[in-house]
Design a protein around this motif. Structure first.
Motif, PDB file in Angstrom:
ATOM      1  N   MET A   1     -59.364 -93.201  17.522  1.00  0.00           N
ATOM      2  CA  MET A   1     -58.874 -93.758  16.282  1.00  0.00           C
ATOM      3  C   MET A   1     -57.481 -94.299  16.493  1.00  0.00           C
ATOM      4  O   MET A   1     -56.665 -93.705  17.152  1.00  0.00           O
ATOM      5  CB  MET A   1     -58.851 -92.589  15.296  1.00  0.00           C
ATOM      6  CG  MET A   1     -57.774 -92.599  14.314  1.00  0.00           C
ATOM      7  SD  MET A   1     -58.608 -92.929  12.828  1.00  0.00           S
ATOM      8  CE  MET A   1     -57.272 -93.260  11.805  1.00  0.00           C
ATOM      9  N   ARG A   2     -57.221 -95.432  16.019  1.00  0.00           N
ATOM     10  CA  ARG A   2     -55.872 -95.975  16.059  1.00  0.00           C
ATOM     11  C   ARG A   2     -55.730 -96.859  14.851  1.00  0.00           C
ATOM     12  O   ARG A   2     -56.272 -97.946  14.826  1.00  0.00           O
ATOM     13  CB  ARG A   2     -55.657 -96.831  17.303  1.00  0.00           C
ATOM     14  CG  ARG A   2     -54.870 -96.122  18.374  1.00  0.00           C
ATOM     15  CD  ARG A   2     -54.919 -96.893  19.641  1.00  0.00           C
ATOM     16  NE  ARG A   2     -54.367 -96.061  20.693  1.00  0.00           N
ATOM     17  CZ  ARG A   2     -53.083 -96.037  21.027  1.00  0.00           C
ATOM     18  NH1 ARG A   2     -52.221 -96.819  20.433  1.00  0.00           N
ATOM     19  NH2 ARG A   2     -52.654 -95.258  21.974  1.00  0.00           N
ATOM     20  N   HIS A 107     -59.708 -90.489  24.611  1.00  0.00           N
ATOM     21  CA  HIS A 107     -61.163 -90.514  24.443  1.00  0.00           C
ATOM     22  C   HIS A 107     -61.781 -91.725  25.130  1.00  0.00           C
ATOM     23  O   HIS A 107     -61.209 -92.815  25.134  1.00  0.00           O
ATOM     24  CB  HIS A 107     -61.587 -90.414  22.974  1.00  0.00           C
ATOM     25  CG  HIS A 107     -61.182 -91.568  22.099  1.00  0.00           C
ATOM     26  ND1 HIS A 107     -61.958 -92.687  21.936  1.00  0.00           N
ATOM     27  CD2 HIS A 107     -60.097 -91.754  21.333  1.00  0.00           C
ATOM     28  CE1 HIS A 107     -61.364 -93.512  21.091  1.00  0.00           C
ATOM     29  NE2 HIS A 107     -60.225 -92.981  20.713  1.00  0.00           N
ATOM     30  N   ASP A 139     -58.011 -99.136  21.872  1.00  0.00           N
ATOM     31  CA  ASP A 139     -58.505 -97.830  21.369  1.00  0.00           C
ATOM     32  C   ASP A 139     -59.758 -97.418  22.113  1.00  0.00           C
ATOM     33  O   ASP A 139     -60.843 -97.833  21.753  1.00  0.00           O
ATOM     34  CB  ASP A 139     -58.765 -97.954  19.866  1.00  0.00           C
ATOM     35  CG  ASP A 139     -59.189 -96.647  19.239  1.00  0.00           C
ATOM     36  OD1 ASP A 139     -59.040 -95.597  19.872  1.00  0.00           O
ATOM     37  OD2 ASP A 139     -59.676 -96.685  18.093  1.00  0.00           O
ATOM     38  N   ASP A 140     -59.710 -96.553  23.121  1.00  0.00           N
ATOM     39  CA  ASP A 140     -58.507 -95.948  23.652  1.00  0.00           C
ATOM     40  C   ASP A 140     -58.610 -95.934  25.165  1.00  0.00           C
ATOM     41  O   ASP A 140     -58.108 -95.049  25.828  1.00  0.00           O
ATOM     42  CB  ASP A 140     -58.383 -94.540  23.071  1.00  0.00           C
ATOM     43  CG  ASP A 140     -57.162 -93.785  23.598  1.00  0.00           C
ATOM     44  OD1 ASP A 140     -56.114 -94.411  23.781  1.00  0.00           O
ATOM     45  OD2 ASP A 140     -57.282 -92.597  23.870  1.00  0.00           O
ATOM     46  N   GLU A 173     -65.037 -89.235  20.079  1.00  0.00           N
ATOM     47  CA  GLU A 173     -63.940 -89.162  19.106  1.00  0.00           C
ATOM     48  C   GLU A 173     -64.209 -90.054  17.902  1.00  0.00           C
ATOM     49  O   GLU A 173     -63.901 -89.698  16.769  1.00  0.00           O
ATOM     50  CB  GLU A 173     -62.622 -89.590  19.774  1.00  0.00           C
ATOM     51  CG  GLU A 173     -61.378 -89.293  18.946  1.00  0.00           C
ATOM     52  CD  GLU A 173     -60.998 -90.371  17.932  1.00  0.00           C
ATOM     53  OE1 GLU A 173     -60.170 -90.090  17.052  1.00  0.00           O
ATOM     54  OE2 GLU A 173     -61.536 -91.496  18.009  1.00  0.00           O
ATOM     55  N   GLU A 174     -64.797 -91.216  18.153  1.00  0.00           N
ATOM     56  CA  GLU A 174     -64.965 -92.197  17.072  1.00  0.00           C
ATOM     57  C   GLU A 174     -66.051 -91.803  16.083  1.00  0.00           C
ATOM     58  O   GLU A 174     -66.102 -92.332  14.974  1.00  0.00           O
ATOM     59  CB  GLU A 174     -65.304 -93.574  17.663  1.00  0.00           C
ATOM     60  CG  GLU A 174     -64.204 -94.164  18.553  1.00  0.00           C
ATOM     61  CD  GLU A 174     -62.978 -94.577  17.762  1.00  0.00           C
ATOM     62  OE1 GLU A 174     -62.945 -94.386  16.536  1.00  0.00           O
ATOM     63  OE2 GLU A 174     -62.039 -95.097  18.393  1.00  0.00           O
ATOM     64  N   ASP A 200     -54.049 -91.171  22.225  1.00  0.00           N
ATOM     65  CA  ASP A 200     -54.766 -91.910  21.183  1.00  0.00           C
ATOM     66  C   ASP A 200     -53.904 -92.116  19.940  1.00  0.00           C
ATOM     67  O   ASP A 200     -54.390 -92.538  18.900  1.00  0.00           O
ATOM     68  CB  ASP A 200     -56.038 -91.135  20.821  1.00  0.00           C
ATOM     69  CG  ASP A 200     -57.017 -91.948  19.997  1.00  0.00           C
ATOM     70  OD1 ASP A 200     -57.006 -93.183  20.126  1.00  0.00           O
ATOM     71  OD2 ASP A 200     -57.783 -91.341  19.224  1.00  0.00           O
TER      72      ASP A 200
HETATM   73 ZN   LIG Z   1     -58.961 -93.765  19.194  1.00  0.00          ZN
END
Ligand SMILES: [Zn+2]
Length: 469
Positions: A1-2, A107, A139-140, A173-174, A200
């Motif tokens: 996530m970003r 991630h 990302d990422d 992660e996503e 991240d």
């Molecule tokens: Zn990320």
């Protein structure tokens, strides 16, 4: 996530001056680019089963570089069903100092990208006009690669860590965060960790005219929690409307939700953030920030800050309706109406109190409220002098006058699973982007300035030396 790298107000300024092309000046930059190119070419999207292939490749890279302690942990995820994997590397202290281990996180998975939505192949690293293009360039995978290249370089240069270094690259992660959950409860003994550094989150932001806004060190994340609001009714024929109606009941509740304001709050991170923000904000916003910092009970000032374009979600818990359904026929009174409300809960706030508030809003109309999944609330990590100092020094080695500000994310990363286990987590990435033009994480034609990529490799090398040397 970003999400947003940094709050900014300037839009539509002159063309970027930052994004000038640069050839890799040393062999470690060249090595990083080689790994990046391979990493981008593996579509580690959930449902495609490709994360294990990337984990395998990275394991080979570490082993070839003399870092032998790499394990791959396969695991399954449900939504959508997929086999994925996490990679864990342990580099034991060569000169033990008695300090606990340092965890480095990133991630490997990315959000789906379709060829027809992009102006180029999202799973082939492109380089054009001073930018790297491809899904995961920001990302990422850049975080994965910067950490990997930095460790390979340090190992090759004979670096002898004074504490254990543990690396965790997750594979969902996503979509789920199950890898981080398993790592924090089963694969890594969190009692051996001093703190975690997350690639991240964190990073810098430039404006298109070349001005540097600053770098953020992420120390807190809001808690993600969705709720289902349900109104039920006996229904009947629509030619004979009853006085009560499920759709109206739900609408009244949503109307109260729209007008509801949760209590404004500050913590160590947001106070430091706003103190810095007041220096660059436009005058009306700056004045509101100063009033609120001087008097945290000044709700009007907090409301003015929250209503600005740039500071949304930073002053309190926010909840918003995101989905709606109801009724079953054009000529029938609705028996059911349902809405999803997504909340981002301020660190330290008990999700039970948010649930109680929502239930109160639904009460006059007998609308029920239930949480979707159990929330994972986490407290903000303390602003540790050693970590903040090392990050600031590493940033200023490349950007001498950069402001470095603590940052609270309104979204969530894998870091929250470790914060929930009492491990302080810091988002300390050293890459940067031009905003808003480069804010393309999860979006079309995702990209990263070429210089930011090479800067990040040097940044992580520097950071690891400072905190484990
Ligand atoms: Zn990320």
């Amino acid at each position: 996530m970003r999400l947003a790298l940094y709050a900014a107000t300037a839009l539509g300024l002159a063309t970027a001056t930052i994004a000038s092309a640069e050839t890799p000046p040393d062999r470690w930059h060249a090595k990083a680019r080689e790994i990046y190119e391979r990493a981008i070419s593996i579509p580690t999207v959930q449902g495609r089963g490709q994360v294990p292939a990337l984990a395998q490749y990275l394991q080979e890279q570490f082993r070839a570089g003399g870092l032998e302690g790499v394990t791959i942990h396969p695991y399954e995820v449900e939504r959508p069903a997929d086999r994925t994997a996490a990679l864990i590397l342990r580099w034991p202290a060569a000169r033990p100092s008695g300090r606990k281990a340092m965890l480095l996180m990133a991630h490997m998975d990315v959000v789906e990208a379709r060829r027809e939505d992009w102006s180029r192949d999202p799973f082939q690293l492109g380089e054009e006009g001073g930018y790297f293009y491809g899904r995961g360039t920001l990302d990422d995978k850049q975080g994965v690669v910067a950490v990997t290249a930095a460790l390979l370089r340090l190992r090759a240069e004979g670096f002898r860590p004074t504490r254990d270094i543990i690396v965790l690259f997750t594979g969902d992660e996503e979509t789920g965060g199950r890898g981080a959950e398993l790592a924090s409860t089963q694969w890594i003994d969190t009692s051996t960790l001093d703190f975690a550094l997350n690639a991240d989150a964190g990073g810098g932001a430039f404006l298109a005219d070349g001005r540097l806004l600053g770098f953020g060190i992420q120390t807190a994340e809001k808690t993600y929690q969705s709720y289902i609001l349900t109104a039920t009714n006996p229904g009947g024929h629509s030619s004979r409307p009853r006085p009560d109606n499920a759709i109206y009941a739900l609408a009244h509740t949503l109307d109260r939700l729209e007008r509801h304001r949760f209590e404004p709050m500050q913590n160590e991170t947001t106070r430091a953030y706003f103190a810095h923000r007041a220096e660059s904000a436009e005058p009306a916003l700056a004045a509101a920030i100063r009033r609120w910092l001087a008097n945290p009970n000044d709700g009007e000032a907090a409301d003015a800050i929250e209503a600005s374009e740039t500071e949304v979600g930073i002053t309190r818990t926010r909840c918003v309706a995101t989905r709606l359904e109801g009724g079953h026929a054009d000529n029938a009174l609705p028996q059911l109406a349902r809405a999803t409300v997504n909340c981002r809960i301020f660190p330290g706030v008990d999700p039970a109190s948010v649930l109680a508030t929502l239930r109160g809003l639904g009460q006059p109309d007998n609308v029920t409220v239930e949480p979707v999944d159990p929330a994972r609330p986490t407290d903000a990590s303390p602003l540790r002098a050693d970590v903040v100092g090392a990050y600031t020094a590493a940033v200023r080695a490349r950007h001498p006058n950069a402001a470095v500000t603590p940052d609270m994310s309104t979204g969530a990363t894998d870091g929250l699973y470790f914060r929930a286990r009492g491990v302080p987590v810091y988002g300390v990435d050293g890459s940067w982007a031009v905003i808003p033009a480069d804010e393309r994480a999860h979006g079309r034609d995702e990209r990263l300035p070429v210089r930011a990529f090479y800067n990040d490799v040097d940044h992580w090398t520097d950071l690891i030396r400072r905190l484990a040397g």
